[in-house]
Design a protein around this motif. Structure first.
Motif, short mmCIF file in Angstrom:
data_model
loop_
_atom_site.label_atom_id
_atom_site.label_comp_id
_atom_site.label_asym_id
_atom_site.label_seq_id
_atom_site.Cartn_x
_atom_site.Cartn_y
_atom_site.Cartn_z
N PRO A 56 56.08 -46.35 33.88
CA PRO A 56 55.65 -45.04 33.42
C PRO A 56 56.08 -44.77 31.98
O PRO A 56 56.76 -45.58 31.37
N ALA A 57 55.69 -43.62 31.48
CA ALA A 57 56.08 -43.23 30.13
C ALA A 57 57.59 -43.11 30.04
O ALA A 57 58.24 -42.62 30.95
N VAL A 58 58.15 -43.58 28.91
CA VAL A 58 59.60 -43.45 28.73
C VAL A 58 59.94 -42.00 28.43
O VAL A 58 59.10 -41.22 28.01
N ILE A 59 61.18 -41.68 28.66
CA ILE A 59 61.58 -40.28 28.55
C ILE A 59 61.41 -39.78 27.12
O ILE A 59 61.69 -40.47 26.17
N GLY A 60 60.88 -38.56 27.02
CA GLY A 60 60.67 -37.97 25.72
C GLY A 60 59.32 -38.26 25.12
O GLY A 60 58.91 -37.59 24.20
N SER A 61 58.63 -39.28 25.65
CA SER A 61 57.30 -39.57 25.12
C SER A 61 56.26 -38.76 25.87
O SER A 61 56.54 -38.18 26.92
N CYS A 62 55.08 -38.72 25.35
CA CYS A 62 54.01 -37.95 25.98
C CYS A 62 53.30 -38.80 27.02
O CYS A 62 52.88 -39.92 26.71
N PRO A 63 53.18 -38.32 28.25
CA PRO A 63 52.52 -39.11 29.29
C PRO A 63 51.02 -39.23 29.03
O PRO A 63 50.47 -38.52 28.23
N GLU B 107 61.40 -39.45 34.23
CA GLU B 107 60.67 -40.68 33.91
C GLU B 107 61.43 -41.94 34.28
O GLU B 107 60.87 -42.91 34.80
N LEU B 108 62.73 -41.95 34.02
CA LEU B 108 63.53 -43.14 34.32
C LEU B 108 63.65 -43.35 35.82
O LEU B 108 63.68 -44.49 36.29
N LYS B 109 63.72 -42.28 36.59
CA LYS B 109 63.73 -42.40 38.04
C LYS B 109 62.40 -42.97 38.53
O LYS B 109 62.35 -43.81 39.44
N ALA B 110 61.31 -42.50 37.93
CA ALA B 110 59.98 -43.00 38.31
C ALA B 110 59.87 -44.49 38.02
O ALA B 110 59.28 -45.26 38.81
N GLU B 111 60.42 -44.91 36.89
CA GLU B 111 60.37 -46.33 36.54
C GLU B 111 61.16 -47.16 37.54
O GLU B 111 60.74 -48.28 37.92
N LEU B 112 62.30 -46.64 38.00
CA LEU B 112 63.10 -47.35 38.99
C LEU B 112 62.34 -47.48 40.31
O LEU B 112 62.31 -48.55 40.93
N VAL B 113 61.71 -46.39 40.75
CA VAL B 113 60.95 -46.40 41.99
C VAL B 113 59.74 -47.33 41.88
O VAL B 113 59.38 -48.03 42.82
N ALA B 114 59.11 -47.35 40.70
CA ALA B 114 57.91 -48.17 40.50
C ALA B 114 58.17 -49.65 40.73
O ALA B 114 57.26 -50.39 41.10
N LYS B 115 59.42 -50.08 40.54
CA LYS B 115 59.75 -51.49 40.79
C LYS B 115 59.58 -51.85 42.26
O LYS B 115 59.40 -53.02 42.60
#
Length: 453
Positions: free
Chosen positions: A446-453, A397-405
């Motif tokens: 995106p959803a933060v890590i550990g949360s439900c997408p 999730e954190l990688k996705a958030e970085l790419v989303a920027k």
């Protein structure tokens, strides 16, 4: 100057016979409400402080932190079974032999100003010099000399002063999870571990209760690399717990705050410098924001020494990590785990051109590569789409958030099947639209890590 009370005065009694009474009763009601809010706050504060004080103990080796300086908090997960009710001690999540050992060892470093923190996990089998006892696994320090020796051992190993100490046992961990009404985690497949009692039969979002959460953080055999894999599982759970606490607004909700303090006073052990004021100060500064908390693991390599399985320290990498904490500088790329805040060099992604614009994937690949992202493959699709879509695998999730920027306005979602890379970006017709659009702001995270997408 405007005077609110004068504004409420009524010119003549004859025209509004009940107005003055209404103002008077309204002010009385307001005062009652203020007194109630203040008294409730005072009651909550006193109740929480009273509960927390029950867990206070004296420890040697702790060093008072400098004013407005960084904080180092040693957190120990103890497998003491004496705190577990007799009728539950044979349940799998509480099994593991007699005695009391350090099941989990974590150093929480909070930077000066308390705006961000890093959590460093120590492998239980880390080969270290325990003061007065020679070379052994780090978790042996606890049965050899209790919390005081563990504090001394970690301080010697890291070169950092330890300012505070917290000890969590099985029962209190379970009760903390139950006090926040469970912690949601996403499971891409069912998981079963006979030793810990973990039995997750469904896939997708599962809200773990206290017993399930304890089984999950204790499970080792669901990972190929056992204890080192378990560290990443524990860190993933901590991220999810942070998100849960943030979503509940615990510090602003007295019943849950009181319940948590009851659990803390009953089952946790900590030094007398830890109180509600310190906890609130840290929480309000970090804001339980995922991007404010990084994760690392003490650098080391699994190896047999003299027929004994250890994690042998990597001194150069460890020195770089802890020197950065001493100076407050940026963290080096050592000791990273799946829960560390990623940089572009940590991300591998694929590009699919579904925009209908020839050569777009190659142009975007060059742009991403200059920023450090790894883009091993690009391709095109004859099925064109409008919004750009970013898919990620559970745990990324954190990688996705970085790419989303890099792709404002993109739709970010969990992959429904396996991917060859961490992230897949399918470029749509809207790629290149203004980053200031409301759609981009609404969908780029995106959803933060550990949360439900």
């Amino acid at each position: 100057m405007y005077d609110g009370l004068k504004k409420l005065e009524v010119p003549t009694k004859s025209r509004h016979p009940g107005a003055r009474r209404g103002v008077k009763y309204g002010l009385i009601g307001l005062l009652v409400l203020v007194v109630f809010v203040v008294s409730t706050g005072i009651f909550t504060y006193l109740k929480v402080q009273s509960n927390i004080s029950k867990g206070h103990r004296n420890f040697s080796g702790l060093i008072a932190p400098p004013p407005k300086g960084p904080l180092n908090i040693l957190v120990l997960g103890s497998d003491a079974r004496s705190v577990v009710e007799a009728g539950q001690r044979n349940e799998r999540q509480f099994r593991g032999g007699s005695g009391q050992r350090a099941d989990t060892i974590i150093l929480l470093h909070i930077y000066a100003g308390s705006k961000h923190a890093v959590l460093i996990s120590f492998p239980r089998d880390l080969r270290v010099n325990i003061p007065g006892h020679g070379i052994n696994k780090i978790n042996a320090a606890y049965p050899l000399g209790g919390a005081n020796l563990m504090i001394k051992t970690v301080s010697q190993l890291t070169g950092l002063d330890i300012n505070h100490y917290v000890e969590v046992n099985f029962a209190s961990f379970r009760d903390i999870v139950n006090a926040v009404h469970g912690v949601p985690l996403y499971f891409p497949k069912p998981l079963y571990d006979l030793k810990s009692g973990l039995n997750i039969t469904q896939t997708g979002c599962v809200t773990l209760n206290g017993d399930q959460a304890l089984s999950f953080v204790r499970a080792r055999y669901i990972y190929a690399n056992a204890d080192l894999g378990r560290i990443q599982g524990q860190q993933r759970f901590i991220r999810a717990l942070l998100n849960r606490v943030k979503s509940l607004g615990v510090l602003l909700y007295p019943p849950t705050l009181i319940k948590l303090s009851e659990v803390a006073g009953k089952g946790l052990i900590f030094d007398k410098g830890i109180d509600l004021g310190l906890a609130r100060s840290i929480a309000n500064s970090l804001k339980f924001d995922q991007k404010n908390v990084d994760f690392r693991q003490y650098p080391g390599t699994p190896r047999y020494v003299g027929g004994v399985s250890y994690v042998v320290p990597e001194p150069t990498a460890a020195r770089a990590l802890f020197n950065s904490l001493k100076t407050g500088g940026p963290l080096p790329d050592v000791g990273k785990t799946g829960q560390s805040l990623p940089s572009p060099s940590d991300v591998t992604l694929s590009l699919i051109n579904a925009s209908g614009r020839s050569g777009l994937a190659g142009t975007v690949r060059t742009k991403l590569a200059t920023k450090g992202f790894h883009v091993p493959s690009i391709s095109s699709s004859t099925k064109h789409i409008t919004p750009t879509v970013i898919t990620y695998q559970a745990g990324d999730e954190l990688k996705a958030e970085l790419v989303a920027k890099e792709f404002p306005g993109a739709t970010v979602k969990l992959a429904t099947s396996s991917q060859l890379t961490d992230i897949v970006v399918t470029l749509g017709r809207s790629y290149g639209a203004s980053a200031a659009s409301p759609t981009a702001k609404a969908t780029a995270k995106p959803a933060v890590i550990g949360s439900c997408p």
